[in-house]
Design an enzyme around this catalytic site. Structure first.
Site: not given
Length: 367
Positions: A160, A228
């Protein structure tokens, strides 16, 4: 020798991005000790773009709920990766990863989990070499924590990562620094790409990387990275999933690489590697009971074609290209496994070949 650890994975539905009811019910039933949580992955129903605040909403809701149970400091140590966008038939859901004491190590190898965090990045570092190098270091740390011996035993690395906002760009400019791009949306791709190249560097998938190759040289990629980007953080959070004979339990992970968005055989290879046979193209009902999670990346091919046929994902001014890709790849995978609560993340820069991406399967081993 230290006692083996056991990885536990729970897949739970999400009624809305702030819904933690299913998780709390699991805790109240005594089936989940929140103190054992190391990571939570979530698919939220936002647009997956810069202003997708469903990700931040979900993280805030999770942290507040967990802080009441294990304290804010412990809750902050749990890696939380929210991926926005459940286009098509994809179902919003959470994947909860816990590590518990095990009894006997599985000589065949069992699911192993490692996590690590980078430092916070300055805006001018996002999408550039400092991010690549920091992620590579975090991957090595997570591998060591998990006790995963070699790169070949790593099957999925979730990162992330942050993105650039107008406010962050202004802060950099005020200090006389320049950022990688003045486009907030483009910054998501550069951040994902830098993260993926960091994974590839740490695992020896590439020999090295230069600044000009980030977001440009698609030949350099990782076969196991999934990155992401989100507005809700300024650091990178790394989760490594692999197999290790030092871990206990009956969970295992396998992966394959989709060469394009409709590469159904690659999905079948991942399922078969996880010991899950298919019937007539779809997972057999008995095998479906052992399927725990599917995680994949989706990205429109940069040349605007899939096996020679034109697609319009990059030309649609109404719907973002990554949203098209998530729906397409999600549909192909759903058809193969017979379910829609699958973790398909859009934006696969340096994550698999151009237009394709990694697909990982977590399953229980056959008795």
């Amino acid at each position: 020798m230290p006692k083996p650890r056991r990885a536990v994975l729970h897949r739970l539905p999400m009624r809305h991005p702030g819904d933690t009811a299913a998780i709390e019910a699991l805790i109240e039933a005594g089936r989940l000790d929140p103190a054992n949580l190391v990571a939570i992955l979530g698919k939220t129903e936002g647009n997956g773009c810069v202003n997708d605040f469903t990700r931040a909403y979900a993280v805030q809701s999770l942290q507040m709920m967990l802080a009441r149970r294990i304290g804010a400091e412990a809750a902050a140590q749990i890696a939380m990766v929210m991926s926005g966008g459940t286009e098509g038939g994809l179902s919003p859901h959470f994947l909860l990863l816990s590590v518990e004491p095990g009894e006997v190590a599985n000589p065949a190898g069992a699911l192993a989990i490692g996590t690590a965090f980078t430092r916070d990045f300055a805006p001018e570092e996002i999408g550039r070499m400092p991010q690549v190098e920091a992620v590579a270091a975090a991957v090595r740390t997570a591998m060591a924590e998990a006790g995963i011996a070699g790169a070949s035993d790593v099957h999925y690395v979730q990162v992330k990562c942050p993105l650039l906002t107008s406010e962050r760009m202004e802060a950099a400019a005020a200090r006389g620094a320049t950022v990688a791009t003045g486009d907030t949306y483009a910054s998501m791709g550069l951040s994902r790409g830098a993260s993926a190249l960091g994974v590839a560097l740490a695992l020896g998938e590439i020999d090295g990387v230069s600044p000009e190759e980030i977001g440009q040289d698609w030949a350099k990629h990782s076969a196991v990275a999934s990155a992401s980007a989100g507005v809700e953080l300024e650091r990178c959070e790394v989760i490594i999933l692999g197999n290790s004979p030092d871990w206990a339990g009956d969970l295992a992970i396998a992966h394959a690489v989709m060469q394009d968005a409709i590469d159904l055989p690659a999905i079948h290879r991942a399922l078969a590697s996880a010991g899950l046979p298919t019937e007539h193209g779809q997972l057999a009902p008995v095998a479906a009971q052992r399927l725990i999670a599917v995680l994949a990346k989706a990205e429109p091919s940069s040349n605007g074609r899939i096996r020679g046929q034109r697609h319009i994902m990059w030309d649609d001014s109404d719907i973002n290209a990554t949203r098209h890709a998530r729906a397409l790849v999600g549909g192909v995978i759903a058809g193969a496994v017979g379910r829609t609560d699958i973790f398909v993340s859009g934006g696969a820069e340096h994550q698999g070949p151009d237009g394709g991406g990694p697909v990982a399967v977590i399953a229980r081993r056959a008795p």
